[in-house]
Design a protein around this motif. Sequence first.
Motif, PDB file in Angstrom:
ATOM      1  N   SER A 199     -22.524   5.760 -15.532  1.00  0.00           N
ATOM      2  CA  SER A 199     -23.645   5.855 -14.586  1.00  0.00           C
ATOM      3  C   SER A 199     -24.689   4.772 -14.840  1.00  0.00           C
ATOM      4  N   VAL A 200     -24.864   4.381 -16.091  1.00  0.00           N
ATOM      5  CA  VAL A 200     -25.802   3.310 -16.421  1.00  0.00           C
ATOM      6  C   VAL A 200     -25.223   1.961 -15.985  1.00  0.00           C
ATOM      7  N   ALA A 201     -23.921   1.791 -16.195  1.00  0.00           N
ATOM      8  CA  ALA A 201     -23.262   0.539 -15.826  1.00  0.00           C
ATOM      9  C   ALA A 201     -23.114   0.378 -14.315  1.00  0.00           C
ATOM     10  N   ASN A 202     -22.955   1.479 -13.586  1.00  0.00           N
ATOM     11  CA  ASN A 202     -22.701   1.418 -12.151  1.00  0.00           C
ATOM     12  C   ASN A 202     -23.492   2.508 -11.426  1.00  0.00           C
ATOM     13  N   PRO A 203     -24.818   2.404 -11.414  1.00  0.00           N
ATOM     14  CA  PRO A 203     -25.625   3.476 -10.821  1.00  0.00           C
ATOM     15  C   PRO A 203     -25.384   3.680  -9.329  1.00  0.00           C
ATOM     16  N   SER A 204     -25.023   2.632  -8.605  1.00  0.00           N
ATOM     17  CA  SER A 204     -24.804   2.800  -7.164  1.00  0.00           C
ATOM     18  C   SER A 204     -23.610   3.705  -6.883  1.00  0.00           C
TER      19      SER A 204
END
Length: 131
Positions: free
Chosen positions: A79-84
């Motif tokens: 989620s931090v690496a790919n929040p979108s």
Amino acid sequence: MKLLVTGGAGYIGSVVAAVAVSEGHEVTVLDDLSTGHAGAVPAGAAFTEGTVRDRAQALLAAGTDAVLHFAAKSLVAESVANPSLYWEHNLGGTLALIEAMRVTGVGTIVFSSTAAVYGEPERTPITEDAP
């Protein structure tokens, strides 16, 4: 009672679905199997593979009394690496589910989040008054 359990092939969703089946409820599990496993769906529950965006409205329209919503992405590092991706699936998916509920007249939802929203707790179990 007819229940739709979203994310019902994941750990928490499958356990809740199994309890609901054992209590005599008619359970339909909806899961895209991105992290869940079809083998985790309890015996006695119907299973539909798909997302809340593409399948929920049709399932709800078939007659549902309540939704138990466990469908979400929940890997903190991802989620931090790919929040979108998380915004799209978790928020967008939940909004689509709520709209499908509005359209079909299903007025009851139980929403489950993750303890990860609390960060590193000072102690466990995490109580309601934890910071």
